[in-house]
Scaffold this motif. Structure first.
Motif, PDB file in Angstrom:
ATOM      1  N   GLN A  50      12.284  31.447 -11.280  1.00 45.82           N
ATOM      2  CA  GLN A  50      11.873  32.089 -10.044  1.00 45.82           C
ATOM      3  C   GLN A  50      11.668  31.010  -8.980  1.00 45.82           C
ATOM      4  OE1 GLN A  50       7.774  33.743 -10.287  1.00 45.82           O
ATOM      5  NE2 GLN A  50       7.638  32.689 -12.253  1.00 45.82           N
ATOM      6  N   GLN A  51      11.846  31.369  -7.728  1.00 49.06           N
ATOM      7  CA  GLN A  51      11.670  30.396  -6.651  1.00 49.06           C
ATOM      8  C   GLN A  51      10.219  29.892  -6.682  1.00 49.06           C
ATOM      9  OE1 GLN A  51      13.150  29.766  -2.111  1.00 49.06           O
ATOM     10  NE2 GLN A  51      13.532  31.733  -3.006  1.00 49.06           N
ATOM     11  N   HIS A  52      10.063  28.575  -6.528  1.00 51.83           N
ATOM     12  CA  HIS A  52       8.748  27.963  -6.678  1.00 51.83           C
ATOM     13  C   HIS A  52       8.639  26.713  -5.813  1.00 51.83           C
ATOM     14  CE1 HIS A  52      11.476  26.130  -9.624  1.00 51.83           C
ATOM     15  NE2 HIS A  52      10.747  25.015  -9.475  1.00 51.83           N
ATOM     16  N   ARG A  53       7.419  26.197  -5.706  1.00 55.21           N
ATOM     17  CA  ARG A  53       7.129  24.969  -4.954  1.00 55.21           C
ATOM     18  C   ARG A  53       6.321  24.019  -5.841  1.00 55.21           C
ATOM     19  NH1 ARG A  53       6.868  26.442   0.614  1.00 55.21           N
ATOM     20  NH2 ARG A  53       6.536  28.653   0.898  1.00 55.21           N
ATOM     21  N   HIS A  54       6.634  22.740  -5.722  1.00 55.44           N
ATOM     22  CA  HIS A  54       5.859  21.704  -6.405  1.00 55.44           C
ATOM     23  C   HIS A  54       4.960  21.041  -5.361  1.00 55.44           C
ATOM     24  CE1 HIS A  54       8.681  22.173  -9.674  1.00 55.44           C
ATOM     25  NE2 HIS A  54       9.688  21.885  -8.862  1.00 55.44           N
ATOM     26  N   ALA A  55       3.706  20.877  -5.680  1.00 57.26           N
ATOM     27  CA  ALA A  55       2.778  20.253  -4.730  1.00 57.26           C
ATOM     28  C   ALA A  55       2.840  18.735  -4.775  1.00 57.26           C
ATOM     29  CB  ALA A  55       1.344  20.711  -5.017  1.00 57.26           C
ATOM     30  N   ARG A  56       3.140  18.160  -5.954  1.00 57.74           N
ATOM     31  CA  ARG A  56       3.023  16.710  -6.098  1.00 57.74           C
ATOM     32  C   ARG A  56       4.285  15.979  -6.486  1.00 57.74           C
ATOM     33  NH1 ARG A  56      -0.745  14.966 -10.272  1.00 57.74           N
ATOM     34  NH2 ARG A  56       0.305  13.024  -9.852  1.00 57.74           N
ATOM     35  N   HIS A  57       5.338  16.678  -6.837  1.00 59.62           N
ATOM     36  CA  HIS A  57       6.487  15.880  -7.280  1.00 59.62           C
ATOM     37  C   HIS A  57       7.789  16.296  -6.605  1.00 59.62           C
ATOM     38  CE1 HIS A  57       6.789  19.166 -10.318  1.00 59.62           C
ATOM     39  NE2 HIS A  57       8.062  18.868 -10.369  1.00 59.62           N
ATOM     40  N   PRO A  89       8.278  17.751  -2.249  1.00 53.37           N
ATOM     41  CA  PRO A  89       7.119  18.595  -2.493  1.00 53.37           C
ATOM     42  C   PRO A  89       6.969  19.638  -1.385  1.00 53.37           C
ATOM     43  CG  PRO A  89       6.549  16.309  -2.884  1.00 53.37           C
ATOM     44  CD  PRO A  89       7.923  16.315  -2.258  1.00 53.37           C
ATOM     45  N   GLY A  90       6.606  20.859  -1.785  1.00 51.33           N
ATOM     46  CA  GLY A  90       6.360  21.928  -0.833  1.00 51.33           C
ATOM     47  C   GLY A  90       7.558  22.787  -0.497  1.00 51.33           C
ATOM     48  N   ALA A  91       8.769  22.344  -0.821  1.00 51.47           N
ATOM     49  CA  ALA A  91       9.972  23.119  -0.477  1.00 51.47           C
ATOM     50  C   ALA A  91      10.194  24.216  -1.513  1.00 51.47           C
ATOM     51  CB  ALA A  91      11.193  22.212  -0.411  1.00 51.47           C
ATOM     52  N   PRO A  92      10.289  25.484  -1.071  1.00 51.84           N
ATOM     53  CA  PRO A  92      10.570  26.553  -2.026  1.00 51.84           C
ATOM     54  C   PRO A  92      12.008  26.413  -2.525  1.00 51.84           C
ATOM     55  CG  PRO A  92      10.687  27.396   0.199  1.00 51.84           C
ATOM     56  CD  PRO A  92      10.229  25.972   0.300  1.00 51.84           C
ATOM     57  N   HIS A  93      12.211  26.602  -3.820  1.00 49.08           N
ATOM     58  CA  HIS A  93      13.559  26.446  -4.349  1.00 49.08           C
ATOM     59  C   HIS A  93      13.718  27.119  -5.706  1.00 49.08           C
ATOM     60  CE1 HIS A  93      11.267  23.280  -6.287  1.00 49.08           C
ATOM     61  NE2 HIS A  93      12.206  23.222  -7.223  1.00 49.08           N
ATOM     62  N   SER A  94      14.966  27.399  -6.009  1.00 44.90           N
ATOM     63  CA  SER A  94      15.382  27.881  -7.309  1.00 44.90           C
ATOM     64  C   SER A  94      16.863  27.547  -7.443  1.00 44.90           C
ATOM     65  CB  SER A  94      15.163  29.391  -7.427  1.00 44.90           C
ATOM     66  OG  SER A  94      15.457  29.807  -8.744  1.00 44.90           O
ATOM     67  N   GLY A 138       1.733  30.995 -14.761  1.00 46.79           N
ATOM     68  CA  GLY A 138       0.522  30.387 -15.313  1.00 46.79           C
ATOM     69  C   GLY A 138       0.773  28.983 -15.818  1.00 46.79           C
ATOM     70  N   VAL A 139       1.922  28.765 -16.448  1.00 50.58           N
ATOM     71  CA  VAL A 139       2.271  27.429 -16.932  1.00 50.58           C
ATOM     72  C   VAL A 139       2.597  26.519 -15.751  1.00 50.58           C
ATOM     73  CG1 VAL A 139       3.863  26.090 -18.365  1.00 50.58           C
ATOM     74  CG2 VAL A 139       3.057  28.333 -19.144  1.00 50.58           C
ATOM     75  N   MET A 140       3.333  27.033 -14.760  1.00 56.22           N
ATOM     76  CA  MET A 140       3.645  26.235 -13.568  1.00 56.22           C
ATOM     77  C   MET A 140       2.370  25.682 -12.931  1.00 56.22           C
ATOM     78  SD  MET A 140       6.455  28.384 -11.432  1.00 56.22           S
ATOM     79  CE  MET A 140       8.176  28.366 -11.821  1.00 56.22           C
ATOM     80  N   TYR A 143       0.912  22.334 -13.600  1.00 59.65           N
ATOM     81  CA  TYR A 143       1.635  21.171 -13.085  1.00 59.65           C
ATOM     82  C   TYR A 143       1.759  21.225 -11.564  1.00 59.65           C
ATOM     83  CZ  TYR A 143       2.189  20.911 -17.983  1.00 59.65           C
ATOM     84  OH  TYR A 143       1.891  20.860 -19.329  1.00 59.65           O
ATOM     85  N   GLU A 144       0.742  21.788 -10.941  1.00 62.32           N
ATOM     86  CA  GLU A 144       0.649  21.859  -9.481  1.00 62.32           C
ATOM     87  C   GLU A 144       1.906  22.470  -8.857  1.00 62.32           C
ATOM     88  OE1 GLU A 144      -1.397  18.576  -7.568  1.00 62.32           O
ATOM     89  OE2 GLU A 144      -1.776  17.752  -9.571  1.00 62.32           O
ATOM     90  N   THR A 145       2.347  23.555  -9.471  1.00 61.81           N
ATOM     91  CA  THR A 145       3.524  24.292  -9.020  1.00 61.81           C
ATOM     92  C   THR A 145       3.151  25.762  -8.941  1.00 61.81           C
ATOM     93  OG1 THR A 145       4.994  22.681 -10.030  1.00 61.81           O
ATOM     94  CG2 THR A 145       5.920  24.857  -9.611  1.00 61.81           C
ATOM     95  N   VAL A 146       3.650  26.439  -7.915  1.00 59.73           N
ATOM     96  CA  VAL A 146       3.359  27.858  -7.742  1.00 59.73           C
ATOM     97  C   VAL A 146       4.640  28.603  -7.387  1.00 59.73           C
ATOM     98  CG1 VAL A 146       0.959  27.501  -7.013  1.00 59.73           C
ATOM     99  CG2 VAL A 146       2.773  27.556  -5.293  1.00 59.73           C
ATOM    100  N   PRO A 147       4.720  29.886  -7.762  1.00 61.19           N
ATOM    101  CA  PRO A 147       5.862  30.690  -7.318  1.00 61.19           C
ATOM    102  C   PRO A 147       5.870  30.734  -5.790  1.00 61.19           C
ATOM    103  CG  PRO A 147       4.663  31.826  -9.048  1.00 61.19           C
ATOM    104  CD  PRO A 147       3.831  30.642  -8.640  1.00 61.19           C
ATOM    105  N   ALA A 148       7.050  30.737  -5.202  1.00 61.47           N
ATOM    106  CA  ALA A 148       7.185  30.780  -3.743  1.00 61.47           C
ATOM    107  C   ALA A 148       7.410  32.229  -3.332  1.00 61.47           C
ATOM    108  CB  ALA A 148       8.339  29.898  -3.287  1.00 61.47           C
ATOM    109  N   THR A 149       6.392  32.818  -2.755  1.00 61.27           N
ATOM    110  CA  THR A 149       6.514  34.201  -2.310  1.00 61.27           C
ATOM    111  C   THR A 149       6.689  34.292  -0.802  1.00 61.27           C
ATOM    112  OG1 THR A 149       4.115  34.358  -2.230  1.00 61.27           O
ATOM    113  CG2 THR A 149       5.191  35.098  -4.253  1.00 61.27           C
ATOM    114  N   THR A 150       6.376  33.193  -0.121  1.00 61.65           N
ATOM    115  CA  THR A 150       6.637  33.077   1.312  1.00 61.65           C
ATOM    116  C   THR A 150       7.337  31.753   1.519  1.00 61.65           C
ATOM    117  OG1 THR A 150       4.535  31.991   1.779  1.00 61.65           O
ATOM    118  CG2 THR A 150       4.567  34.412   1.917  1.00 61.65           C
TER     119      THR A 150
END
Length: 157
Positions: A50-57, A89-94, A138-140, A143-150
């Motif tokens: 699913q599209q997601h964002r990494h905060a730190r990597h 970091p911060g870019a939504p992607h999949s 939940g696993v993401m 590792y400071e990663t969240v699904p990108a909903t916006t």
């Protein structure tokens, strides 16, 4: 003298997650955890995460064979073999494999946070849990990663 790591074509830890085969090439132990690397093989016509964002990597993808389809926010980019895609970091992607052939990419993570993410997903499957979007999110989060909903530039969005 520091040890040099050589991972041969049949070496590396292999993790199978549905249509994806991840071969860990560098788990961070040689690089002081500054870099992790994996070979990702995605089956034909398979969706990716699913599209997601990494905060730190940062995450990099070098397409070895096939064509990867990257979704970045509302934009779609096809990356054929020989392409390099860098995700800050911060870019939504999949990514996905829209083609009829397996997609093979070299994936890098700086620092190496996401190597353990793949292991955690493998362990979830081994324990009988399903990889639903909610469970994977939940696993993401570990590792400071969240699904990108916006798709705003703010990684907290």
């Amino acid at each position: 003298m520091a040890e040099v790591s050589v991972v041969g074509p049949e070496d590396g830890e292999v993790i199978t997650l549905g249509p994806a085969r991840i071969r860990i090439l560098e788990d961070g132990s040689t690089t002081g955890h500054r870099l992790g690397a994996a070979e990702i093989t995605l089956a034909p016509h398979a969706p990716g995460p699913q599209q997601h964002r990494h905060a730190r990597h940062d995450e990099g993808f070098f397409v070895v064979s096939g064509t990867a389809r990257f979704t970045v926010g509302d934009s779609v980019h096809d990356a054929p073999a020989g392409s390099l895609v860098m995700v800050p970091p911060g870019a939504p992607h999949s990514f996905a494999n829209p083609g009829a052939q397996p997609l093979v990419m070299i994936n890098t993570f700086t620092p190496d946070l996401y190597v353990q993410y793949f292991r955690d997903l493998r362990n979830m499957l081994a324990s009988g849990q399903q990889l639903s979007d909610e469970a994977v999110a939940g696993v993401m989060n570990r590792y400071e990663t969240v699904p990108a909903t916006t798709y705003a530039a703010d990684p907290e969005a």
